[in-house]
Design a protein around this motif. Structure first.
Motif, PDB file in Angstrom:
ATOM      1  N   PHE A  86       0.781  -1.427   0.051  1.00  0.00           N
ATOM      2  CA  PHE A  86       0.016  -0.080  -0.186  1.00  0.00           C
ATOM      3  C   PHE A  86       0.861   1.361  -0.005  1.00  0.00           C
ATOM      4  N   TYR A  87       0.251   2.452  -0.644  1.00  0.00           N
ATOM      5  CA  TYR A  87       1.098   3.301  -0.804  1.00  0.00           C
ATOM      6  C   TYR A  87       0.408   4.796  -0.707  1.00  0.00           C
ATOM      7  N   TRP A  88       0.902   5.645  -0.262  1.00  0.00           N
ATOM      8  CA  TRP A  88       0.397   7.058  -0.399  1.00  0.00           C
ATOM      9  C   TRP A  88       1.195   8.067  -1.338  1.00  0.00           C
ATOM     10  N   TYR A  89       0.656   8.696  -2.194  1.00  0.00           N
ATOM     11  CA  TYR A  89       1.168   9.775  -3.112  1.00  0.00           C
ATOM     12  C   TYR A  89       0.461  11.200  -2.819  1.00  0.00           C
ATOM     13  N   ARG A  90       1.185  12.209  -3.151  1.00  0.00           N
ATOM     14  CA  ARG A  90       0.428  13.477  -3.284  1.00  0.00           C
ATOM     15  C   ARG A  90       0.928  14.256  -4.626  1.00  0.00           C
ATOM     16  N   GLN A  91      -0.125  15.116  -4.761  1.00  0.00           N
ATOM     17  CA  GLN A  91       0.228  15.894  -5.945  1.00  0.00           C
ATOM     18  C   GLN A  91      -0.229  17.309  -5.650  1.00  0.00           C
ATOM     19  N   ILE A  92       0.729  18.264  -5.594  1.00  0.00           N
ATOM     20  CA  ILE A  92       0.433  19.586  -5.331  1.00  0.00           C
ATOM     21  C   ILE A  92       0.115  20.300  -6.671  1.00  0.00           C
ATOM     22  N   LEU A  93      -0.918  21.057  -6.684  1.00  0.00           N
ATOM     23  CA  LEU A  93      -1.706  21.672  -7.873  1.00  0.00           C
ATOM     24  C   LEU A  93      -0.431  22.164  -8.823  1.00  0.00           C
ATOM     25  N   GLY A  94      -0.591  21.466 -10.083  1.00  0.00           N
ATOM     26  CA  GLY A  94       0.605  22.014 -11.058  1.00  0.00           C
ATOM     27  C   GLY A  94       1.818  21.387 -10.855  1.00  0.00           C
ATOM     28  N   GLN A  95       2.008  20.334 -10.017  1.00  0.00           N
ATOM     29  CA  GLN A  95       3.190  19.555 -10.187  1.00  0.00           C
ATOM     30  C   GLN A  95       3.164  18.160 -10.272  1.00  0.00           C
ATOM     31  N   LYS A  96       4.256  17.362  -9.897  1.00  0.00           N
ATOM     32  CA  LYS A  96       4.254  15.951 -10.226  1.00  0.00           C
ATOM     33  C   LYS A  96       3.737  15.074  -9.027  1.00  0.00           C
ATOM     34  N   VAL A  97       3.108  13.950  -9.505  1.00  0.00           N
ATOM     35  CA  VAL A  97       2.954  13.135  -8.271  1.00  0.00           C
ATOM     36  C   VAL A  97       4.106  12.689  -7.459  1.00  0.00           C
ATOM     37  N   GLU A  98       3.823  12.978  -6.166  1.00  0.00           N
ATOM     38  CA  GLU A  98       5.331  12.389  -5.348  1.00  0.00           C
ATOM     39  C   GLU A  98       4.929  11.305  -4.521  1.00  0.00           C
ATOM     40  N   PHE A  99       5.783  10.502  -4.336  1.00  0.00           N
ATOM     41  CA  PHE A  99       5.706   9.386  -3.306  1.00  0.00           C
ATOM     42  C   PHE A  99       5.742   9.780  -1.722  1.00  0.00           C
ATOM     43  N   LEU A 100       5.125   9.342  -1.035  1.00  0.00           N
ATOM     44  CA  LEU A 100       5.152   9.760   0.297  1.00  0.00           C
ATOM     45  C   LEU A 100       5.462   8.568   1.391  1.00  0.00           C
ATOM     46  N   VAL A 101       4.939   7.160   1.191  1.00  0.00           N
ATOM     47  CA  VAL A 101       5.042   6.391   2.109  1.00  0.00           C
ATOM     48  C   VAL A 101       4.489   4.861   1.300  1.00  0.00           C
ATOM     49  N   SER A 102       5.287   4.062   1.751  1.00  0.00           N
ATOM     50  CA  SER A 102       4.829   2.566   1.393  1.00  0.00           C
ATOM     51  C   SER A 102       4.673   1.777   2.645  1.00  0.00           C
ATOM     52  N   PHE A 103       3.937   0.693   2.664  1.00  0.00           N
ATOM     53  CA  PHE A 103       3.521   0.121   3.698  1.00  0.00           C
ATOM     54  C   PHE A 103       3.414  -1.486   3.416  1.00  0.00           C
ATOM     55  N   TYR A 104       3.670  -2.440   4.049  1.00  0.00           N
ATOM     56  CA  TYR A 104       3.740  -3.831   3.775  1.00  0.00           C
ATOM     57  C   TYR A 104       3.644  -4.483   5.284  1.00  0.00           C
ATOM     58  N   ASN A 105       2.928  -5.515   5.516  1.00  0.00           N
ATOM     59  CA  ASN A 105       3.015  -6.358   6.498  1.00  0.00           C
ATOM     60  C   ASN A 105       2.920  -5.713   7.835  1.00  0.00           C
ATOM     61  N   ASN A 106       2.079  -4.785   7.677  1.00  0.00           N
ATOM     62  CA  ASN A 106       1.870  -3.812   8.967  1.00  0.00           C
ATOM     63  C   ASN A 106       2.745  -2.762   9.442  1.00  0.00           C
ATOM     64  N   GLU A 107       3.766  -2.501   8.603  1.00  0.00           N
ATOM     65  CA  GLU A 107       4.804  -1.742   8.682  1.00  0.00           C
ATOM     66  C   GLU A 107       5.250  -0.872   7.518  1.00  0.00           C
ATOM     67  N   ILE A 108       5.734   0.235   7.818  1.00  0.00           N
ATOM     68  CA  ILE A 108       6.390   1.444   6.801  1.00  0.00           C
ATOM     69  C   ILE A 108       7.499   0.536   6.103  1.00  0.00           C
ATOM     70  N   SER A 109       7.574   0.432   4.933  1.00  0.00           N
ATOM     71  CA  SER A 109       8.768  -0.033   4.196  1.00  0.00           C
ATOM     72  C   SER A 109       9.596   0.872   3.576  1.00  0.00           C
ATOM     73  N   GLU A 110       8.925   2.224   3.294  1.00  0.00           N
ATOM     74  CA  GLU A 110       9.710   3.275   2.731  1.00  0.00           C
ATOM     75  C   GLU A 110       9.044   4.623   3.063  1.00  0.00           C
ATOM     76  N   LYS A 111       9.687   5.678   3.359  1.00  0.00           N
ATOM     77  CA  LYS A 111       9.279   6.978   3.515  1.00  0.00           C
ATOM     78  C   LYS A 111      10.123   8.027   2.794  1.00  0.00           C
ATOM     79  N   SER A 112       9.321   8.997   2.202  1.00  0.00           N
ATOM     80  CA  SER A 112      10.038  10.061   1.646  1.00  0.00           C
ATOM     81  C   SER A 112      10.366  11.254   2.661  1.00  0.00           C
ATOM     82  N   GLU A 113      10.900  12.344   2.386  1.00  0.00           N
ATOM     83  CA  GLU A 113      11.471  13.248   3.104  1.00  0.00           C
ATOM     84  C   GLU A 113      10.173  14.024   3.611  1.00  0.00           C
ATOM     85  N   ILE A 114       9.383  14.059   2.780  1.00  0.00           N
ATOM     86  CA  ILE A 114       8.116  14.560   2.900  1.00  0.00           C
ATOM     87  C   ILE A 114       7.382  14.260   4.222  1.00  0.00           C
ATOM     88  N   PHE A 115       7.425  12.937   4.111  1.00  0.00           N
ATOM     89  CA  PHE A 115       6.470  12.070   5.246  1.00  0.00           C
ATOM     90  C   PHE A 115       7.448  12.304   6.677  1.00  0.00           C
TER      91      PHE A 115
END
Lengths: 115, 115
Positions: free
Chosen positions: B32-61
């Motif tokens: 599972f993943y969350w991404y975000r897109q600020i208006l006019g900008q690219k889609v950015e990765f926030l966080v990935s989640f697997y097996n009930n824990e965070i796998s990776e997170k970005s600097e934004i998170f």
């Protein structure tokens, strides 16, 4: 940090003609590439993907070409239809055994098909 | 066809308030993943989640963000104290198995407006 670039913010194509959308990447570690289509107020919809071990993948009207030496990929849509009008995003990732591969997106190209 | 759903479609909040964005991934998906897109900008990765824990997170998170899978179906993103710059479209995505060749499928997004 623009690891994935789509240099054309917009493209207009006559209905029935070929649409070619381009994408460049800088990170040579990327080994899997995807194209997503996005309508306003909707999430990205997967179109087609390609692994770095291939140079072409075709699915109906959509073909993706990958030139690894140039770090360039393109999406061809033939023939273009009015319903293809949308924003197209190129995305890249690394294949890993952990399964948590995040996508790095380009800025998108707005494709307009002219009837 | 199974799809990722997100609620609410639009959330308006005051700066400093907590918000929870909800997602129901496709039922047999594992990543599972969350991404975000600020208006006019690219889609950015926030966080990935697997097996009930965070796998990776970005600097934004940063510490203001958290994710949870409270039951077998929901996947939530909480922002503890919202800032003006958190205004964006937030997309949830899910994927079935590891290997990188399986596609991330996106929900329709939640538009977050911080006043």
């Amino acid at each position: 940090d623009q690891q994935v670039k789509q240099n054309s913010p917009s493209l207009s194509v006559q209905e029935g003609r070929i649409s070619i959308l381009n994408c460049d990447y800088t990170n040579s570690m990327f080994d899997y590439f995807l194209w997503y289509k996005k309508y306003p107020a909707e999430g990205p919809t997967f179109l087609i993907s390609i692994s770095s071990i291939k140079d072409k993948n075709e699915d109906g009207r959509f073909t993706v070409f990958l030139n690894k030496s140039a770090k360039h990929l393109s999406l061809h849509i033939v023939p273009s239809q009015p319903g293809d009008s949308a924003v197209y995003f190129c995305a890249a990732t690394f294949i890993s055994n952990f399964g948590n591969e995040k996508l790095t997106f380009g800025t998108g190209t707005r494709l307009t098909i002219i009837p | 066809e199974p799809e990722v759903t997100q609620t609410p479609s639009h959330q308006v909040t005051q700066m400093g308030q907590e918000v929870i964005l909800r997602c129901v991934p496709i039922s047999n998906h594992l990543y599972f993943y969350w991404y975000r897109q600020i208006l006019g900008q690219k889609v950015e990765f926030l966080v990935s989640f697997y097996n009930n824990e965070i796998s990776e997170k970005s600097e934004i998170f940063d510490d203001q963000f958290s994710v949870e899978r409270p039951d077998g179906s929901n996947f939530t993103l909480k922002i503890r104290s919202t800032k003006l710059e958190d205004s964006a479209m937030y997309f949830c995505a899910s994927k079935t198995r590891t290997g990188g060749t399986d596609t991330q499928y996106f929900g329709p997004g939640t538009r977050l407006t911080v006043l």
